[in-house]
Design an enzyme around this catalytic site. Structure first.
Site, PDB file in Angstrom:
ATOM      1  N   ASP A 187       0.820  -1.225   0.000  1.00  0.00           N
ATOM      2  CA  ASP A 187       0.000   0.000   0.000  1.00  0.00           C
ATOM      3  C   ASP A 187       0.848   1.266   0.000  1.00  0.00           C
ATOM      4  O   ASP A 187       0.434   2.306   0.506  1.00  0.00           O
ATOM      5  CB  ASP A 187      -0.950   0.025   1.211  1.00  0.00           C
ATOM      6  CG  ASP A 187      -1.811  -1.216   1.313  1.00  0.00           C
ATOM      7  OD1 ASP A 187      -2.435  -1.578   0.301  1.00  0.00           O
ATOM      8  OD2 ASP A 187      -1.851  -1.825   2.403  1.00  0.00           O
ATOM      9  N   GLY A 204       1.825   2.996  -2.639  1.00  0.00           N
ATOM     10  CA  GLY A 204       1.555   3.882  -3.761  1.00  0.00           C
ATOM     11  C   GLY A 204       2.215   3.404  -5.043  1.00  0.00           C
ATOM     12  O   GLY A 204       2.597   4.203  -5.895  1.00  0.00           O
ATOM     13  N   LYS A 205       2.353   2.078  -5.175  1.00  0.00           N
ATOM     14  CA  LYS A 205       3.012   1.505  -6.359  1.00  0.00           C
ATOM     15  C   LYS A 205       2.246   1.823  -7.630  1.00  0.00           C
ATOM     16  O   LYS A 205       2.835   1.993  -8.700  1.00  0.00           O
ATOM     17  CB  LYS A 205       3.163  -0.002  -6.192  1.00  0.00           C
ATOM     18  CG  LYS A 205       4.107  -0.402  -5.066  1.00  0.00           C
ATOM     19  CD  LYS A 205       4.238  -1.890  -4.940  1.00  0.00           C
ATOM     20  CE  LYS A 205       2.990  -2.567  -4.445  1.00  0.00           C
ATOM     21  NZ  LYS A 205       2.602  -2.204  -3.085  1.00  0.00           N
ATOM     22  N   GLY A 265      -3.899  -4.377  -4.437  1.00  0.00           N
ATOM     23  CA  GLY A 265      -4.744  -3.307  -4.950  1.00  0.00           C
ATOM     24  C   GLY A 265      -3.950  -2.042  -5.194  1.00  0.00           C
ATOM     25  O   GLY A 265      -3.114  -1.659  -4.373  1.00  0.00           O
ATOM     26  N   HIS A 266      -4.169  -1.418  -6.326  1.00  0.00           N
ATOM     27  CA  HIS A 266      -3.503  -0.156  -6.656  1.00  0.00           C
ATOM     28  C   HIS A 266      -4.567   0.888  -6.965  1.00  0.00           C
ATOM     29  O   HIS A 266      -5.535   0.610  -7.673  1.00  0.00           O
ATOM     30  CB  HIS A 266      -2.614  -0.293  -7.895  1.00  0.00           C
ATOM     31  CG  HIS A 266      -1.489  -1.261  -7.737  1.00  0.00           C
ATOM     32  ND1 HIS A 266      -0.751  -1.366  -6.584  1.00  0.00           N
ATOM     33  CD2 HIS A 266      -0.964  -2.164  -8.600  1.00  0.00           C
ATOM     34  CE1 HIS A 266       0.179  -2.289  -6.753  1.00  0.00           C
ATOM     35  NE2 HIS A 266       0.067  -2.792  -7.958  1.00  0.00           N
ATOM     36  N   GLN A 306       1.706  -6.111  -3.083  1.00  0.00           N
ATOM     37  CA  GLN A 306       2.047  -6.132  -1.654  1.00  0.00           C
ATOM     38  C   GLN A 306       3.377  -5.413  -1.410  1.00  0.00           C
ATOM     39  O   GLN A 306       3.639  -4.404  -2.029  1.00  0.00           O
ATOM     40  CB  GLN A 306       2.080  -7.574  -1.112  1.00  0.00           C
ATOM     41  CG  GLN A 306       0.731  -8.255  -1.047  1.00  0.00           C
ATOM     42  CD  GLN A 306       0.403  -9.001  -2.308  1.00  0.00           C
ATOM     43  OE1 GLN A 306       1.258  -9.551  -2.982  1.00  0.00           O
ATOM     44  NE2 GLN A 306      -0.865  -9.060  -2.651  1.00  0.00           N
ATOM     45  N   THR A 330       2.235 -12.642   2.757  1.00  0.00           N
ATOM     46  CA  THR A 330       1.481 -13.163   1.629  1.00  0.00           C
ATOM     47  C   THR A 330       2.093 -14.500   1.217  1.00  0.00           C
ATOM     48  O   THR A 330       3.028 -14.986   1.847  1.00  0.00           O
ATOM     49  CB  THR A 330       1.470 -12.146   0.468  1.00  0.00           C
ATOM     50  OG1 THR A 330       0.489 -12.523  -0.493  1.00  0.00           O
ATOM     51  CG2 THR A 330       2.835 -12.023  -0.190  1.00  0.00           C
ATOM     52  N   ARG A 347      -6.297   0.767   7.261  1.00  0.00           N
ATOM     53  CA  ARG A 347      -4.904   0.395   7.441  1.00  0.00           C
ATOM     54  C   ARG A 347      -4.405   0.836   8.810  1.00  0.00           C
ATOM     55  O   ARG A 347      -4.800   1.887   9.316  1.00  0.00           O
ATOM     56  CB  ARG A 347      -4.044   1.026   6.342  1.00  0.00           C
ATOM     57  CG  ARG A 347      -4.368   0.506   4.954  1.00  0.00           C
ATOM     58  CD  ARG A 347      -3.564   1.220   3.882  1.00  0.00           C
ATOM     59  NE  ARG A 347      -3.997   0.788   2.542  1.00  0.00           N
ATOM     60  CZ  ARG A 347      -4.145   1.587   1.507  1.00  0.00           C
ATOM     61  NH1 ARG A 347      -3.896   2.873   1.622  1.00  0.00           N
ATOM     62  NH2 ARG A 347      -4.537   1.109   0.339  1.00  0.00           N
ATOM     63  N   LEU A 368       4.216  12.422   0.829  1.00  0.00           N
ATOM     64  CA  LEU A 368       4.887  13.395   1.689  1.00  0.00           C
ATOM     65  C   LEU A 368       3.911  14.473   2.139  1.00  0.00           C
ATOM     66  O   LEU A 368       4.011  14.996   3.257  1.00  0.00           O
ATOM     67  CB  LEU A 368       6.072  14.028   0.945  1.00  0.00           C
ATOM     68  CG  LEU A 368       6.922  15.013   1.737  1.00  0.00           C
ATOM     69  CD1 LEU A 368       7.627  14.316   2.898  1.00  0.00           C
ATOM     70  CD2 LEU A 368       7.954  15.695   0.832  1.00  0.00           C
TER      71      LEU A 368
END
Length: 427
Positions: A13, A15-16, A40-41, A223, A238, A304, A331
């Site tokens: 999670d 921010g890929k 999930g993205h 992940q 995972t 989260r 940021l």
């Protein structure tokens, strides 16, 4: 030979999706190499927000070929639903390629996942209940169903029978559930064959030929490093390898072809599910990070867990992945704090430890040692260059870079595609 790996350097999670999408217009192929629809993205393009679960983020970049590699486990119903949803929004999905060697998440894998997790009670791992773990277990036990099996009914039936011989014994005798009919499963799986056929390919051959032709290939992990089955906070992990080595096995590309490994770091830390989390916050700061950062799982819908930045984890991610660069995201979420704590080490049984302990016991007992960095109050979402950032924000980034062991080449200052400061080009 421009092959890049882009992966999460924390617990996922990070921010890929934003990072991959940012590069998507400059690459020829974007490849998912592990995981399934437990990842999930979220990608924001203009005023449009897209939630991707199984599809590579490159699906949103015209001219880019998205690839689901052999290391991914595929739920056909989820995949087709996701494709349909994108098509309805005008996204062209026709270039998608799916490895014929990718394993299929069957209905019985989902059932087993849910009943076993429920049975564990207080000892549950915190899985998404989507059949990911049982599918990987079937793969290792050599009773898995692959995409290519959908095109040979005889082989498919034999494999389903072999898998259900054991699973039905477990479901009926241990969990007091009904047995699952072989014919019903086979019929459902065969129903996906024609719909998936246009996408199925020998992706190992396609990707290696692309690299030989000097195409740019981006390997996208789901992940994060600390959720890796081998290198994560086991057993709260995972069932696959999100680390850089997983890109080679999960896509069929040799390690000598990888030229750059980019780690995605959130400017603070989050994780979903159970397991140790040294910097986790249970106070107003934790709630503020969750609220301002929109910290809710894209796939799970679960809030989260939030905490301050952990440099020990970042250093570990640099080492285990061989990271060449970091992309620092979110940021902007830290704007408004007078001081920002950063975890620089752990205290374990009264001793200061600066590297990730290999012992599960020690990690569970780790307490964060914080260094306080000055915060900033200025809005940074419009910053286009590093010098546009407030001095304290610049100092925060430089401190994280020094502590983490690899240069920060890009900074996310907002969720939008254009809300990124690029310091050094990734390509």
């Amino acid at each position: 030979m421009p092959a890049l790996v882009l992966l999460g350097a924390q617990w996922g999670d990070e921010g890929k999706g934003k990072a991959t999408d940012l590069l998507g217009g400059s690459v020829d192929y974007v490849v998912r190499y592990q995981g399934g629809n437990n990842a999930g993205h979220t990608v924001v393009v203009g005023d449009q927000k897209y939630a991707l679960h199984l599809l590579p983020s490159g699906i949103l970049s015209p001219g880019c070929t998205p690839v689901i590699g052999n290391g991914v486990v595929v739920d056909p119903s989820v995949l087709l639903s996701e494709l349909s949803g994108l098509n309805e929004r005008g996204v062209d999905t026709s270039k998608l390629l799916i490895s014929g060697n990718a394993h299929i998440i069957t209905p019985y894998n989902v059932t087993v996942d849910k009943v076993t997790e429920r049975f564990l009670g207080k000892r549950k791992i915190g899985t998404t209940g989507r059949g990911i773990g049982p599918t990987y277990a079937d793969k290792i036990n050599r009773v898995g169903i692959r995409v290519q099996d959908l095109y040979d009914e005889s082989i498919l039936t034999q494999k389903v029978e072999a898998a259900l011989d054991v699973k039905n014994q477990m479901l009926t005798k241990l969990y007091n559930r009904r047995a699952i009919a072989v014919d019903q499963v086979v019929e459902e799986l065969l129903g996906y064959a024609d719909k998936l056929a246009p996408y199925v390919a020998d992706t190992v051959l396609v990707l290696n030929e692309a690299l030989e032709q000097d195409k740019v290939v981006l390997f996208e992990g789901g992940q994060g490093t600390l959720l890796d089955i081998d290198h994560g906070t086991y057993p709260f992990v995972t069932s696959s390898n999100p680390t850089a080595g997983g890109a080679c096995t999960g896509a069929g590309v040799g390690p000598t072809k990888i030229s750059r490994v980019i780690g995605i770091l959130k400017a603070y830390t989050t994780r979903v599910g159970a397991g140790p989390f040294p910097t986790e916050l249970f106070d107003e700061d934790g709630e503020a990070l969750r609220r301002i950062g929109g910290e809710r799982g894209v796939t799970t819908g679960r809030d989260r867990r939030c905490g301050w930045f952990d440099a020990v984890i970042a250093r570990y991610a640099t080492r285990v992945n061989g990271l060449t660069d970091f992309f620092l995201t979110k940021l902007d979420v830290l704007t408004g704090w007078e001081q920002i704590p950063v975890c620089v080490a752990y205290e374990i049984d009264g001793k200061r430890v600066e590297e990730l302990p290999y012992s599960q016991t020690d990690f569970h007992h780790a307490k964060p040692v914080y260094e306080m960095l000055p915060g900033w109050s200025e809005d940074i979402s419009k910053a286009k260059t590093f010098s546009d950032l407030p001095k304290n924000a610049q100092a925060y980034v430089k401190a994280l870079e020094e502590m983490s062991g690899a240069p920060i080449s890009a900074i996310g200052v907002g969720p939008g595609r254009d809300e990124t400061i690029e310091i050094n080009s990734f390509l």
